[in-house]
Design a protein around this motif. Structure first.
Motif, PDB file in Angstrom:
ATOM      1  N   ARG A 173       0.821  -1.216   0.000  1.00  0.00           N
ATOM      2  CA  ARG A 173       0.000   0.000   0.000  1.00  0.00           C
ATOM      3  C   ARG A 173       0.855   1.266   0.000  1.00  0.00           C
ATOM      4  O   ARG A 173       0.668   2.152  -0.821  1.00  0.00           O
ATOM      5  CB  ARG A 173      -0.889   0.044   1.243  1.00  0.00           C
ATOM      6  CG  ARG A 173      -2.201  -0.608   1.090  1.00  0.00           C
ATOM      7  CD  ARG A 173      -3.002  -0.356   2.352  1.00  0.00           C
ATOM      8  NE  ARG A 173      -4.323  -0.931   2.247  1.00  0.00           N
ATOM      9  CZ  ARG A 173      -5.210  -0.926   3.209  1.00  0.00           C
ATOM     10  NH1 ARG A 173      -4.917  -0.374   4.387  1.00  0.00           N
ATOM     11  NH2 ARG A 173      -6.392  -1.471   3.041  1.00  0.00           N
TER      12      ARG A 173
ATOM     13  N   ARG B  81      -9.075   4.023  -5.263  1.00  0.00           N
ATOM     14  CA  ARG B  81      -7.782   4.603  -5.675  1.00  0.00           C
ATOM     15  C   ARG B  81      -6.678   3.586  -5.893  1.00  0.00           C
ATOM     16  O   ARG B  81      -5.764   3.833  -6.662  1.00  0.00           O
ATOM     17  CB  ARG B  81      -7.306   5.613  -4.622  1.00  0.00           C
ATOM     18  CG  ARG B  81      -8.115   6.874  -4.484  1.00  0.00           C
ATOM     19  CD  ARG B  81      -8.071   7.791  -5.714  1.00  0.00           C
ATOM     20  NE  ARG B  81      -6.756   8.071  -6.248  1.00  0.00           N
ATOM     21  CZ  ARG B  81      -6.011   9.125  -5.961  1.00  0.00           C
ATOM     22  NH1 ARG B  81      -6.441  10.023  -5.108  1.00  0.00           N
ATOM     23  NH2 ARG B  81      -4.841   9.297  -6.518  1.00  0.00           N
ATOM     24  N   LEU B  82      -6.733   2.459  -5.202  1.00  0.00           N
ATOM     25  CA  LEU B  82      -5.662   1.472  -5.299  1.00  0.00           C
ATOM     26  C   LEU B  82      -6.125   0.269  -6.117  1.00  0.00           C
ATOM     27  O   LEU B  82      -7.271  -0.173  -5.982  1.00  0.00           O
ATOM     28  CB  LEU B  82      -5.225   1.014  -3.904  1.00  0.00           C
ATOM     29  CG  LEU B  82      -4.217   1.910  -3.192  1.00  0.00           C
ATOM     30  CD1 LEU B  82      -4.764   3.279  -2.899  1.00  0.00           C
ATOM     31  CD2 LEU B  82      -3.755   1.258  -1.905  1.00  0.00           C
TER      32      LEU B  82
ATOM     33  N   ILE C  47      -0.239   9.592  -3.789  1.00  0.00           N
ATOM     34  CA  ILE C  47      -1.561   9.569  -3.152  1.00  0.00           C
ATOM     35  C   ILE C  47      -1.404   9.957  -1.687  1.00  0.00           C
ATOM     36  O   ILE C  47      -0.674   9.299  -0.937  1.00  0.00           O
ATOM     37  CB  ILE C  47      -2.221   8.178  -3.273  1.00  0.00           C
ATOM     38  CG1 ILE C  47      -2.432   7.830  -4.750  1.00  0.00           C
ATOM     39  CG2 ILE C  47      -3.543   8.133  -2.516  1.00  0.00           C
ATOM     40  CD1 ILE C  47      -2.902   6.400  -4.981  1.00  0.00           C
ATOM     41  N   ASP C  48      -2.073  11.008  -1.294  1.00  0.00           N
ATOM     42  CA  ASP C  48      -2.055  11.446   0.100  1.00  0.00           C
ATOM     43  C   ASP C  48      -2.960  10.523   0.922  1.00  0.00           C
ATOM     44  O   ASP C  48      -4.049  10.153   0.462  1.00  0.00           O
ATOM     45  CB  ASP C  48      -2.549  12.888   0.180  1.00  0.00           C
ATOM     46  CG  ASP C  48      -2.485  13.425   1.592  1.00  0.00           C
ATOM     47  OD1 ASP C  48      -3.529  13.333   2.297  1.00  0.00           O
ATOM     48  OD2 ASP C  48      -1.426  13.912   2.002  1.00  0.00           O
ATOM     49  N   ALA C  49      -2.535  10.189   2.123  1.00  0.00           N
ATOM     50  CA  ALA C  49      -3.301   9.277   2.975  1.00  0.00           C
ATOM     51  C   ALA C  49      -4.716   9.777   3.232  1.00  0.00           C
ATOM     52  O   ALA C  49      -5.651   8.986   3.352  1.00  0.00           O
ATOM     53  CB  ALA C  49      -2.571   9.050   4.300  1.00  0.00           C
TER      54      ALA C  49
ATOM     55  N   VAL D 250      -7.511   8.593   0.919  1.00  0.00           N
ATOM     56  CA  VAL D 250      -7.970   7.195   1.021  1.00  0.00           C
ATOM     57  C   VAL D 250      -8.286   6.864   2.472  1.00  0.00           C
ATOM     58  O   VAL D 250      -7.901   5.823   2.991  1.00  0.00           O
ATOM     59  CB  VAL D 250      -6.925   6.220   0.420  1.00  0.00           C
ATOM     60  CG1 VAL D 250      -6.871   6.352  -1.087  1.00  0.00           C
ATOM     61  CG2 VAL D 250      -5.545   6.444   1.031  1.00  0.00           C
TER      62      VAL D 250
ATOM     63  N   HIS E  86       2.726   6.856  -6.538  1.00  0.00           N
ATOM     64  CA  HIS E  86       1.665   7.520  -7.294  1.00  0.00           C
ATOM     65  C   HIS E  86       1.187   8.829  -6.655  1.00  0.00           C
ATOM     66  O   HIS E  86       0.173   9.398  -7.083  1.00  0.00           O
ATOM     67  CB  HIS E  86       0.482   6.562  -7.504  1.00  0.00           C
ATOM     68  CG  HIS E  86       0.844   5.434  -8.401  1.00  0.00           C
ATOM     69  ND1 HIS E  86       1.388   4.261  -7.934  1.00  0.00           N
ATOM     70  CD2 HIS E  86       0.767   5.303  -9.744  1.00  0.00           C
ATOM     71  CE1 HIS E  86       1.624   3.450  -8.939  1.00  0.00           C
ATOM     72  NE2 HIS E  86       1.266   4.059 -10.059  1.00  0.00           N
TER      73      HIS E  86
ATOM     74  N   TYR F  37       2.895   1.820  -3.178  1.00  0.00           N
ATOM     75  CA  TYR F  37       2.052   2.292  -4.273  1.00  0.00           C
ATOM     76  C   TYR F  37       1.654   3.751  -4.071  1.00  0.00           C
ATOM     77  O   TYR F  37       1.715   4.555  -5.002  1.00  0.00           O
ATOM     78  CB  TYR F  37       0.796   1.416  -4.394  1.00  0.00           C
ATOM     79  CG  TYR F  37      -0.076   1.796  -5.567  1.00  0.00           C
ATOM     80  CD1 TYR F  37       0.134   1.221  -6.813  1.00  0.00           C
ATOM     81  CD2 TYR F  37      -1.097   2.743  -5.428  1.00  0.00           C
ATOM     82  CE1 TYR F  37      -0.650   1.586  -7.902  1.00  0.00           C
ATOM     83  CE2 TYR F  37      -1.879   3.109  -6.503  1.00  0.00           C
ATOM     84  CZ  TYR F  37      -1.661   2.530  -7.740  1.00  0.00           C
ATOM     85  OH  TYR F  37      -2.430   2.890  -8.816  1.00  0.00           O
ATOM     86  N   MET F  38       1.264   4.087  -2.857  1.00  0.00           N
ATOM     87  CA  MET F  38       0.818   5.450  -2.578  1.00  0.00           C
ATOM     88  C   MET F  38       1.952   6.458  -2.768  1.00  0.00           C
ATOM     89  O   MET F  38       1.734   7.538  -3.326  1.00  0.00           O
ATOM     90  CB  MET F  38       0.232   5.531  -1.164  1.00  0.00           C
ATOM     91  CG  MET F  38      -1.106   4.828  -1.045  1.00  0.00           C
ATOM     92  SD  MET F  38      -1.695   4.663   0.652  1.00  0.00           S
ATOM     93  CE  MET F  38      -1.942   6.389   1.089  1.00  0.00           C
TER      94      MET F  38
ATOM     95  N   MET G 218     -10.185   3.827  -0.490  1.00  0.00           N
ATOM     96  CA  MET G 218      -8.977   3.045  -0.748  1.00  0.00           C
ATOM     97  C   MET G 218      -9.218   2.123  -1.948  1.00  0.00           C
ATOM     98  O   MET G 218      -8.386   2.029  -2.848  1.00  0.00           O
ATOM     99  CB  MET G 218      -8.609   2.231   0.498  1.00  0.00           C
ATOM    100  CG  MET G 218      -7.305   1.501   0.409  1.00  0.00           C
ATOM    101  SD  MET G 218      -5.843   2.511   0.693  1.00  0.00           S
ATOM    102  CE  MET G 218      -5.910   2.766   2.430  1.00  0.00           C
TER     103      MET G 218
END
Length: 142
Positions: A27, A50-51, A36-38, A41, A34, A30-31, A47
């Motif tokens: 996780r 987005r994932l 992706i701010d916590a 998600v 890419h 990947y975040m 989640m």
């Protein structure tokens, strides 16, 4: 020896820990890759949106490890507490752990449902066997 049941019991806990670490490594990796701010998600639904499924599979497997395996822990601890552990119990416990480990490997990697289901079904049958053996002993007391 009754304490032998502790080895597969602890192995099951270690499996759960390994899946937990794998889940977060997948996780978070990947975040970060890419951007992706916590906060984006902050719910399971967000989640999942987005994932990709391959990144979320370990999370689903971790949830599975808190379903039927809970009965495994209770059975093992009950057998240990009552001093009823037999070689058959220990063998069944190791078989359960091995099948659950195989289930986790499939679920967290290739996620082929038919293969995963076979491991799930076999491990479940071993668990029900363990429960039946415990039930037989409990009923013999009365």
């Amino acid at each position: 020896m009754p304490a032998n049941i502790l080895n597969p019991l602890v192995a099951m806990m270690v499996l759960t820990f390994v899946v937990w670490v794998f889940m977060y490594a997948r996780r978070l990796g990947y975040m970060v890759r890419h951007g992706i701010d916590a906060q984006e998600v902050n719910t399971p639904q967000k989640m999942a949106l987005r994932l990709p499924e391959s990144v979320e599979a370990p999370s689903n497997n971790l949830k599975n490890l808190f379903e039927l395996p809970v009965l495994f822990y209770v059975i093992c601890l009950t057998l240990l507490h009552l001093g009823w552990v037999s070689p058959t119990d220990v063998t069944a416990a190791w078989l359960f752990v091995g099948l659950r480990a195989a289930h986790s490997v499939v679920h967290c990697t290739v996620n082929i449902v038919k293969v995963r289901f076979v491991f799930y079904l076999l491990s479940s049958l071993v668990l029900w066997f363990m429960l039946a053996m415990l039930l037989r002993r409990v009923l013999a007391l009365g």
